[in-house]
Every structure is written in C-alpha cells, then in structure tokens.
Design a protein around this motif. Structure first.
Motif, PDB file in Angstrom:
ATOM      1  N   SER A  21       0.830  -1.190   0.000  1.00  0.00           N
ATOM      2  CA  SER A  21       0.000   0.000   0.000  1.00  0.00           C
ATOM      3  C   SER A  21       0.876   1.257   0.000  1.00  0.00           C
ATOM      4  O   SER A  21       0.645   2.204  -0.756  1.00  0.00           O
ATOM      5  CB  SER A  21      -0.877  -0.039   1.235  1.00  0.00           C
ATOM      6  N   ILE A  24       2.726   1.744  -3.451  1.00  0.00           N
ATOM      7  CA  ILE A  24       1.825   2.266  -4.492  1.00  0.00           C
ATOM      8  C   ILE A  24       1.571   3.746  -4.236  1.00  0.00           C
ATOM      9  O   ILE A  24       1.675   4.588  -5.125  1.00  0.00           O
ATOM     10  CB  ILE A  24       0.486   1.503  -4.496  1.00  0.00           C
ATOM     11  N   ASP A  25       1.284   4.050  -2.963  1.00  0.00           N
ATOM     12  CA  ASP A  25       0.980   5.413  -2.587  1.00  0.00           C
ATOM     13  C   ASP A  25       2.167   6.342  -2.861  1.00  0.00           C
ATOM     14  O   ASP A  25       2.019   7.423  -3.434  1.00  0.00           O
ATOM     15  CB  ASP A  25       0.643   5.427  -1.092  1.00  0.00           C
ATOM     16  N   THR A  28       2.769   6.735  -6.737  1.00  0.00           N
ATOM     17  CA  THR A  28       1.779   7.573  -7.424  1.00  0.00           C
ATOM     18  C   THR A  28       1.915   9.029  -6.978  1.00  0.00           C
ATOM     19  O   THR A  28       1.605   9.937  -7.740  1.00  0.00           O
ATOM     20  CB  THR A  28       0.342   7.086  -7.157  1.00  0.00           C
ATOM     21  N   ASN A  29       2.410   9.227  -5.746  1.00  0.00           N
ATOM     22  CA  ASN A  29       2.634  10.592  -5.261  1.00  0.00           C
ATOM     23  C   ASN A  29       3.667  11.336  -6.093  1.00  0.00           C
ATOM     24  O   ASN A  29       3.673  12.562  -6.154  1.00  0.00           O
ATOM     25  CB  ASN A  29       3.095  10.549  -3.813  1.00  0.00           C
ATOM     26  N   LEU A  31       3.750  11.452  -9.133  1.00  0.00           N
ATOM     27  CA  LEU A  31       3.091  12.041 -10.302  1.00  0.00           C
ATOM     28  C   LEU A  31       2.742  13.503 -10.054  1.00  0.00           C
ATOM     29  O   LEU A  31       2.657  14.290 -10.989  1.00  0.00           O
ATOM     30  CB  LEU A  31       1.793  11.287 -10.599  1.00  0.00           C
ATOM     31  N   ILE A  32       2.529  13.853  -8.770  1.00  0.00           N
ATOM     32  CA  ILE A  32       1.927  15.156  -8.484  1.00  0.00           C
ATOM     33  C   ILE A  32       2.759  16.342  -8.985  1.00  0.00           C
ATOM     34  O   ILE A  32       2.210  17.232  -9.640  1.00  0.00           O
ATOM     35  CB  ILE A  32       1.553  15.258  -6.991  1.00  0.00           C
ATOM     36  N   VAL A  35       2.238  16.813 -12.655  1.00  0.00           N
ATOM     37  CA  VAL A  35       1.001  17.483 -13.074  1.00  0.00           C
ATOM     38  C   VAL A  35       1.262  18.970 -13.226  1.00  0.00           C
ATOM     39  O   VAL A  35       0.912  19.592 -14.238  1.00  0.00           O
ATOM     40  CB  VAL A  35      -0.116  17.291 -12.017  1.00  0.00           C
ATOM     41  N   ALA A  38       3.497  19.729 -16.144  1.00  0.00           N
ATOM     42  CA  ALA A  38       2.771  19.623 -17.407  1.00  0.00           C
ATOM     43  C   ALA A  38       2.020  20.912 -17.702  1.00  0.00           C
ATOM     44  O   ALA A  38       1.994  21.387 -18.849  1.00  0.00           O
ATOM     45  CB  ALA A  38       1.808  18.443 -17.360  1.00  0.00           C
ATOM     46  N   ALA A  39       1.425  21.511 -16.650  1.00  0.00           N
ATOM     47  CA  ALA A  39       0.662  22.747 -16.846  1.00  0.00           C
ATOM     48  C   ALA A  39       1.577  23.867 -17.337  1.00  0.00           C
ATOM     49  O   ALA A  39       1.228  24.604 -18.265  1.00  0.00           O
ATOM     50  CB  ALA A  39      -0.027  23.145 -15.549  1.00  0.00           C
ATOM     51  N   ALA A  42       2.653  23.166 -20.918  1.00  0.00           N
ATOM     52  CA  ALA A  42       1.547  23.354 -21.863  1.00  0.00           C
ATOM     53  C   ALA A  42       1.386  24.827 -22.205  1.00  0.00           C
ATOM     54  O   ALA A  42       1.155  25.185 -23.369  1.00  0.00           O
ATOM     55  CB  ALA A  42       0.251  22.797 -21.280  1.00  0.00           C
ATOM     56  N   VAL A  43       1.522  25.688 -21.192  1.00  0.00           N
ATOM     57  CA  VAL A  43       1.388  27.125 -21.451  1.00  0.00           C
ATOM     58  C   VAL A  43       2.486  27.584 -22.415  1.00  0.00           C
ATOM     59  O   VAL A  43       2.237  28.361 -23.340  1.00  0.00           O
ATOM     60  CB  VAL A  43       1.438  27.931 -20.129  1.00  0.00           C
ATOM     61  N   TYR A 181      -2.065  25.586  -1.579  1.00  0.00           N
ATOM     62  CA  TYR A 181      -1.912  25.124  -2.962  1.00  0.00           C
ATOM     63  C   TYR A 181      -1.952  26.310  -3.922  1.00  0.00           C
ATOM     64  O   TYR A 181      -1.273  26.312  -4.938  1.00  0.00           O
ATOM     65  CB  TYR A 181      -2.980  24.089  -3.310  1.00  0.00           C
ATOM     66  N   GLY A 182      -2.738  27.323  -3.562  1.00  0.00           N
ATOM     67  CA  GLY A 182      -2.768  28.534  -4.372  1.00  0.00           C
ATOM     68  C   GLY A 182      -1.386  29.188  -4.401  1.00  0.00           C
ATOM     69  O   GLY A 182      -0.931  29.655  -5.435  1.00  0.00           O
ATOM     70  N   ASP A 185       0.842  27.364  -6.818  1.00  0.00           N
ATOM     71  CA  ASP A 185       0.586  27.752  -8.208  1.00  0.00           C
ATOM     72  C   ASP A 185       1.078  29.163  -8.479  1.00  0.00           C
ATOM     73  O   ASP A 185       1.629  29.449  -9.540  1.00  0.00           O
ATOM     74  CB  ASP A 185      -0.918  27.663  -8.516  1.00  0.00           C
TER      75      ASP A 185
ATOM     76  N   PHE B  51      -8.227  30.470  -7.220  1.00  0.00           N
ATOM     77  CA  PHE B  51      -7.598  29.801  -8.354  1.00  0.00           C
ATOM     78  C   PHE B  51      -8.053  30.399  -9.682  1.00  0.00           C
ATOM     79  O   PHE B  51      -7.309  30.401 -10.660  1.00  0.00           O
ATOM     80  CB  PHE B  51      -7.868  28.298  -8.311  1.00  0.00           C
ATOM     81  N   LEU B  54      -5.715  33.236 -10.256  1.00  0.00           N
ATOM     82  CA  LEU B  54      -4.390  32.715 -10.616  1.00  0.00           C
ATOM     83  C   LEU B  54      -4.349  32.290 -12.091  1.00  0.00           C
ATOM     84  O   LEU B  54      -3.505  32.738 -12.867  1.00  0.00           O
ATOM     85  CB  LEU B  54      -4.058  31.501  -9.742  1.00  0.00           C
ATOM     86  N   PHE B 202      -4.687  12.832 -10.911  1.00  0.00           N
ATOM     87  CA  PHE B 202      -3.721  13.239 -11.930  1.00  0.00           C
ATOM     88  C   PHE B 202      -4.405  13.347 -13.287  1.00  0.00           C
ATOM     89  O   PHE B 202      -4.366  14.375 -13.948  1.00  0.00           O
ATOM     90  CB  PHE B 202      -2.596  12.205 -11.963  1.00  0.00           C
ATOM     91  N   VAL B 206      -5.094  16.993 -15.338  1.00  0.00           N
ATOM     92  CA  VAL B 206      -4.301  17.355 -16.512  1.00  0.00           C
ATOM     93  C   VAL B 206      -5.015  17.021 -17.814  1.00  0.00           C
ATOM     94  O   VAL B 206      -4.970  17.786 -18.773  1.00  0.00           O
ATOM     95  CB  VAL B 206      -2.942  16.618 -16.475  1.00  0.00           C
ATOM     96  N   PHE B 212      -5.049  23.319 -17.764  1.00  0.00           N
ATOM     97  CA  PHE B 212      -4.870  24.183 -18.939  1.00  0.00           C
ATOM     98  C   PHE B 212      -5.846  23.690 -19.999  1.00  0.00           C
ATOM     99  O   PHE B 212      -6.265  22.527 -19.949  1.00  0.00           O
ATOM    100  CB  PHE B 212      -3.426  24.124 -19.448  1.00  0.00           C
ATOM    101  N   PHE B 216      -4.250  23.350 -25.960  1.00  0.00           N
ATOM    102  CA  PHE B 216      -2.845  23.751 -25.944  1.00  0.00           C
ATOM    103  C   PHE B 216      -1.965  22.590 -26.411  1.00  0.00           C
ATOM    104  O   PHE B 216      -0.818  22.795 -26.784  1.00  0.00           O
ATOM    105  CB  PHE B 216      -2.407  24.151 -24.526  1.00  0.00           C
TER     106      PHE B 216
END
Lengths: 263, 285
Positions: A21, A24-25, A28-29, A31-32, A35, A38-39, A42-43, A181-182, A185, B51, B54, B202, B206, B212, B216
């Motif tokens: 457990s 896996i946890d 997969t963490n 990945l965060i 994410v 990726a954002a 992408a921009v 989290y804001g 970002d 958000f 943002l 995830f 995304v 986004f 894009f």
C-alpha cells in the motif's frame, strides 16, 4: 524529544506494516509534481514568454517553487487535518498530553509517502538550473541551495497559519487550500504576470514573491521588472524567518481560542 | 440528513412510475443533504475563486506575450470565460474527494446498499445529481460572479449555446460520477484505494482540461484523449460549448461524444458492481 521520536517511529512502523500500500501510494505521489510541470509546459507550447520571462527562466522559478512546496508538504502538510480534529473533537486528546500541541501534530503527521515528490522536484530543479545556463558564483550557488529551503519555511508558515483558521471557523473546509496550494501555483510563474491588487496581496502581503521569483532574479542576475532594488532579491531567507515567527504567533493565539466542540 | 424526511416508495420492480418516484426522492435527499453544508460550500467557492484569479492572469499573460490575436484559437475574453467556468464547474462535476462508497466498502456498511430496492449504482447516481444541483446554485455561481466582476468575458452569442451547456454539464456530472464510482469500487479488490485515487486525480486534472485548455496540446493527442478517455468529457466538453469553440454542429457532436461516454461509464459501473457483489458474498460468508 524522545516522545516526538516515538511518535515518528510509530508512523514509520505503520507504513512498514502495509508495505505494498505504501509503495503504491509513494510512487503515485511522484506524479503530483509532474502534473504541475505539465501545466507550465503546456502554457509554453502556445507562448514563447510569460510576464517578460522565457520558458527556461520560468522553469527555474517552477523548479524552486516545486522543491520548496514538496519539502513543506512533507514536513507540515498533514496540519491540514487540524480542521477535522477540531470538528470531531479529537484535538482534546492531543491537548491533555504534556507535549507541545504543534509538535505532536507534526511528529505524528510526517507524510513519508510524499518523499518521492522530493526526488522528482529535485530532478526538475537540476534540469531547470542547467537549462537556464546559470553563471554560478559562490554566492549564487549558496542561494540556489538555500532558496528551496527558505521557500519551504515560508510555505510551512502558510500551512500552519491558515490551518489555525479552523480554530475560529470550524467549517472552513477547503478555505486554506486557496493559500497553500494557491501559493504553490502562484510561485510557479513570475509575479509580473498577475494583476496589481492580486499581486500585492499574494506576492508581498503573503510573501510568495520571495519563494521563487526574487531568488530566480538573483540567480539570473536580472533586475526586477517591477522596480524593487537589487538587494530585495537576496532577502528570501529573512522573509522566511519573519513568516515563521508570525505563523508561530498566530498559532499560539489560535490555540488559546480553542473551545472543544463538545460533541 | 438534517432531519429531512425522505419517503421511499414501496418497491415494485418494472413500473416506470415507481422508478421515477424513487429517482425524485433520492435526488431530493442528495440535494437536502448537501444544502446543509453551507459554510464548507462557501469556503470551497472562495478557494475556486482564488484559483480563478491565478489561472486567468496566467492565461491572459500568455495571450498578451504570444503576440498573436488568438492563443490556441481562444481570444482573451474566451480565455477568461474558460477559466472562470472551469473553476465554477469543479464543484458541480466534483472529480475529487468522493470517498463515500470506498469508505462503506472498507467498513462493510456497503451491505446495506445491496439490500435496498434500487440498484446501488442508481442510488448513488441520484444522490450525486442532487449534490450537483446544490453545487450548480452555489459553487458555480460564486466564481462566475467573481469573473464577471473583474474580467471582460465572452458572452455566448448563439441562443442554443445555453441549453446545450446545461445538457453538457449534466452529462459531465454523469461521466464524473461513473468514473468516481469505479475508483471507489476498486476498494472491493484493493481495500486501500489511495494509489488509484492519486492516479485518477492526476488524470482528471491534466487530461480533463482543468490545469490548462486541452487545445494547448498537439491535435493528435487531443483527439486521442477525447476518444480514448473519459477525461475531456468531464470539463473540456462543457467548456468548449460555453466559449463557443466551433460551430453548433461541431458542439452537438462533442455533446454526443459525452453521452456515449456517460452510457459506457454507467454500463461499466453496473458490470463492476455485479462482479463485486458476487465477490462480496464470498468474503462476507
């Protein structure tokens, strides 16, 4: 100190008894941070620059912010659960023990499953630093290492300060996320991209400009397009210490206001 | 349930009228349950609005720095509308945070669901529609008001956009519910579903068009995502509809694609539930 060590050891034992457990946890963490990466990428697929900075420069800001947040989230991220402890009344049990309340919550909330994020975030920062072709002086090298740590202290202060909102507003739910989290970002991009009022609150009021924006300016040797003097870019550690002191005061004030929900 | 009275009609299978009465009662129950969480709803809407600022500043900054009139086909007003509607829809579509079924599976309470005269998938779906209704009146409205107050936004020009948007959001809720049901149902086999949940978070962030706009990304990848995964059907689809990306005919095709995914997800949920029920009998012995 021994008691805190026992609390941390209990956490470790809990994790090791559910090994599959945990693995896996933990994986997969990882990945965060990807994410968030990726954002940003992408921009930059659709624009060559953002707020006067090119992709590699923004990637450096992102790298510092990402590692700083990963550290803070690992160390104090579980303080988010304070609001449910208050709501359910389980905080009472923590209060009656002869140890610091914050110390107990942090020691029993170390999120080892988030260690993987540190690896990914460090890798992102190294790649970003290489791509930005930094001309590293000894002072800048120290800054490159210290910035994620100072950023982590500031994020931790924000985590703790906003967790205390639950002392006054029991059903505050996701309210703190907008700032924790804001903040993550917000610090992924140059502060010059945000509108004036919003920027003043987040960049200077909450201090987020000092997580990644100003350290990046100093590392690149660039002047602040917003016009603050050059030494400001080196002041992140001082801002982090100030934030930690303020968070500690808010916490102390908050815990004195605590009234059990009595349910 | 805040003392709300829910009258469940007597079970008589196969009668359409009874089925409908069940549905109405359960949707109402879901609505009543969620309308009581006023403060948490307000807190979440405030967070969505932070958000919104943002994301909106970043996208508008990208638009002005790109030096072109359109950013991946969006003009600045469409980008603002995209951002604020996406923040408003987070609460309605609710991709994250639903662990009710998973928790009930772990605790064994799920046995109670199997004793009810309504199929478990439908029980949860109806309650979720009630929840989405509350979110539509609260979580959607607050960020939208914020966006309208602070940014010039695209106002949809075609009348048919509005009903199509409502339909698209409704289908998005069903697709999202189906996916969440499946993620939770993994607990029948795994018991600890945190890993599955993280992968799901995830994907839905995304690949759904929240972090986004999907446009894009390269066109071949976008097409693959639309056809091969349910993610774009949960956010990007209603967002494309409301910013009027393409002709009405094109957007009708987008909504038809959502309907196909909604049907597929519900079918899969029933299949998984049937398999799980068989297994549960063995485990509960």
């Amino acid at each position: 100190m021994g008691s805190y060590r026992a609390l941390v050891a209990a956490q470790v034992r809990a994790y090791t008894s559910y090994r599959a457990s945990f693995l896996i946890d933990a994986s997969t963490n990882m990945l965060i941070p990807l994410v968030d990466l990726a954002a940003v990428l992408a921009v930059f697929r659709v624009t060559p620059a953002l707020g006067g900075f090119d992709a590699d420069e923004v990637l450096l800001m992102f790298g510092i912010s990402c590692l700083a947040f990963a550290l803070a989230d690992l160390a104090v991220g579980e303080i988010e659960k304070l609001r449910s402890y208050i709501r359910v009344g389980t905080l009472d049990a923590v209060l009656v023990r002869p140890l610091s309340v914050l110390g107990q919550l942090l020691a029993s909330g170390l999120a080892f499953r988030r260690v993987g994020r540190l690896v990914v975030a460090t890798a992102v920062l190294v790649v970003a630093a290489v791509r930005a072709e930094l001309r590293l002086t000894p002072a800048r090298t120290v800054l490159l290492v210290v910035s994620p740590l100072a950023g982590a202290v500031l994020f931790s202060a924000i985590f703790i300060a906003f967790a205390t909102v639950a002392f006054w507003w029991i059903d505050s739910g996701e309210f703190a996320s907008g700032f924790t989290y804001g903040g993550r970002d917000f610090t992924s991009y140059p502060v010059s991209v945000y509108g004036a009022v919003f920027r003043h609150v987040f960049a200077y009021g909450l201090g987020f400009a000092f997580v990644s924006y100003y350290p990046t300016l100093a590392l690149l040797g660039r002047a602040d397009p917003l016009g603050l003097p050059g030494w400001v870019a080196w002041s992140s550690p001082a801002v982090a210490v100030l934030a930690a002191v303020l968070a500690a005061l808010v916490w102390r004030f908050g815990i004195r206001q605590y009234r059990s929900t009595g349910s | 349930m805040g003392g709300a009275q829910v009258t469940i009609p007597r079970a008589r299978s196969g009668r359409l009228r009874d089925e409908l009465a069940f549905a109405v009662a359960l949707v109402r129950a879901g609505f009543r349950r969620h309308i009581t969480y006023r403060q948490a709803t307000f807190a979440a809407a405030a967070t969505n609005s932070v958000f919104g600022f943002l994301r909106c500043f970043v996208l508008l900054g990208a638009a002005s720095a790109s030096g072109q009139a359109l950013l991946a086909g969006y003009d600045p007003e469409q980008l603002a509308l995209y951002t604020w509607v996406s923040q408003g829809l987070i609460g309605v579509v609710a991709m994250w945070g639903w662990t009710e079924l998973g928790d009930r599976i772990r605790s064994g309470d799920v046995v109670g669901d199997l004793l009810r005269p309504v199929h478990p998938v439908l029980t949860y779906l109806y309650a979720d529609i009630g929840r989405a209704g509350v979110a539509g009146l609260t979580r959607f409205v607050v960020p939208m008001a914020c966006g309208v107050a602070f940014f010039p936004m695209h106002a949809p020009r075609r009348v048919e956009t509005y009903p199509l948007f409502v339909l698209s959001v409704a289908l998005a809720v069903v697709v999202s519910f189906g996916a969440r049901f499946l993620v939770n149902a993994a607990a029948y086999w795994l018991l600890d579903v945190r890993g599955v949940t993280t992968v799901w978070n995830f994907g839905s962030t995304v690949l759904g068009g929240l972090a986004f706009p999907l446009h894009f990304l390269p066109a071949w990848l976008v097409t693959t995502l639309w056809v091969g995964t349910p993610f774009p059907s949960m956010l990007q689809a209603p967002l494309d509809v409301i910013v009027e990306r393409g002709s009405t005919t094109h957007l009708l095709a987008v909504v038809a694609g959502q309907a196909a995914w909604a049907a597929a997800m519900l079918g899969l949920c029933r299949l998984v539930q049937a398999r799980a029920t068989a297994k549960l009998v063995i485990q509960g012995g």
